[in-house]
Design a protein around this motif. Structure first.
Motif, mmCIF file in Angstrom:
data_model
loop_
_atom_site.group_PDB
_atom_site.id
_atom_site.type_symbol
_atom_site.label_atom_id
_atom_site.label_comp_id
_atom_site.label_asym_id
_atom_site.label_seq_id
_atom_site.Cartn_x
_atom_site.Cartn_y
_atom_site.Cartn_z
ATOM 1 N N TRP A 1 0.716 -1.144 -0.150
ATOM 2 C CA TRP A 1 -0.037 0.152 -0.234
ATOM 3 C C TRP A 1 1.078 1.182 -0.123
ATOM 4 O O TRP A 1 0.582 1.968 -0.512
ATOM 5 N N GLU A 2 2.127 0.469 0.518
ATOM 6 C CA GLU A 2 2.102 2.582 0.892
ATOM 7 C C GLU A 2 3.938 3.083 0.136
ATOM 8 O O GLU A 2 3.562 3.775 -0.877
ATOM 9 N N SER A 3 3.885 1.348 -1.252
ATOM 10 C CA SER A 3 4.424 1.768 -2.820
ATOM 11 C C SER A 3 3.539 2.775 -3.310
ATOM 12 O O SER A 3 3.876 3.623 -4.921
ATOM 13 N N VAL A 4 2.347 2.385 -4.021
ATOM 14 C CA VAL A 4 1.271 3.608 -4.052
ATOM 15 C C VAL A 4 1.254 5.120 -4.115
ATOM 16 O O VAL A 4 1.969 6.115 -4.862
ATOM 17 N N LEU A 5 1.827 5.245 -2.909
ATOM 18 C CA LEU A 5 2.491 6.939 -2.912
ATOM 19 C C LEU A 5 3.286 7.459 -3.839
ATOM 20 O O LEU A 5 3.334 8.450 -4.108
ATOM 21 N N ARG A 6 4.453 6.107 -4.897
ATOM 22 C CA ARG A 6 4.844 6.415 -5.310
ATOM 23 C C ARG A 6 4.645 7.564 -6.778
ATOM 24 O O ARG A 6 4.945 8.555 -7.525
#
Length: 220
Positions: free
Chosen positions: A86-91
């Motif tokens: 989920w955090e990787s979507v922040l990119r």
């Protein structure tokens, strides 16, 4: 006029637009709908649970019960799905215009700064490229209670070494951020396209340039 001795920010929906995150995560959400739905219900239950002795153990146990796996497997799924992927979507998202300018201005004026989220923050800060600006980076999970419970707000004030009444908390959630911080006497700034009826927020804004202009006269 109350003086601001420190400023704290929520992250998701506050430092960047939620709509950007929703669009960027649409494929992820569709592929993990069942897990996301179960996790959302668990987090809601956790907000209303007191006392909590071991947050992560309880979260995994409740989540495992909902999806039919044991606690250890549930913990692995949470870490892999919600704390990593989920955090990787922040990119794919960008900060609100004016956010970085305000943060830099406050740093120049030696105002202590914090960020607080209901999720882990360290990787988020690195992805957003703002990890070197804040004196305190914390997740409410670390103190065992999610917002709007008082514990994470009080711990944040303690780490910043300021009285709650001299801390400005900036957030996008009326219930979790504004009401949670206000209940402890903190000043609140609510980023919102409209001001909710009878809102206790000290300031409601759409643009960070407006928040900057409101903050500056209230600094020591």
């Amino acid at each position: 006029m109350k003086q601001i001795h420190a400023v704290a920010f929520d992250i998701d929906g506050t430092l960047y637009p939620n709509r950007r995150m929703y669009l960027a995560s649409l494929g992820f959400a569709l592929g993990h709908f069942r897990l996301l739905n179960a996790f959302r219900k668990v987090r809601k239950e956790l907000r209303d649970t007191r006392p909590v002795e071991d947050f992560y153990e309880l979260q995994a146990r409740l989540f495992g019960r909902r999806i039919g796996v044991d606690t250890d497997e549930a913990r692995e799924i949470i870490n892999r799905t919600f704390y990593t992927r989920w955090e990787s979507v922040l990119r794919k998202v960008n900060l609100y215009p004016g956010v970085l300018d305000l943060i830099r201005l406050l740093k120049e004026k030696n105002i202590p700064l914090a960020v607080m989220s209901d999720f882990p923050v360290v990787t988020k800060m690195k992805i957003l490229n703002i990890e070197n600006y804040f004196d305190v980076e914390m997740s409410s999970e670390e103190v065992g209670y999610l917002k709007p419970n008082p514990e994470p707000f009080l711990e944040m004030a303690r780490q910043l070494n300021v009285k709650p009444e001299n801390l400005l908390y900036v957030g996008n959630s009326f219930h979790y951020d504004v009401l949670g911080a206000h209940s402890l006497g903190m000043m609140t700034a609510h980023i919102s396209s409209r001001k909710p009826e009878k809102s206790p927020a000290d300031f409601t804004f759409k643009r960070y340039s407006s928040l900057r202009d409101w903050i500056l006269p209230r600094l020591d």
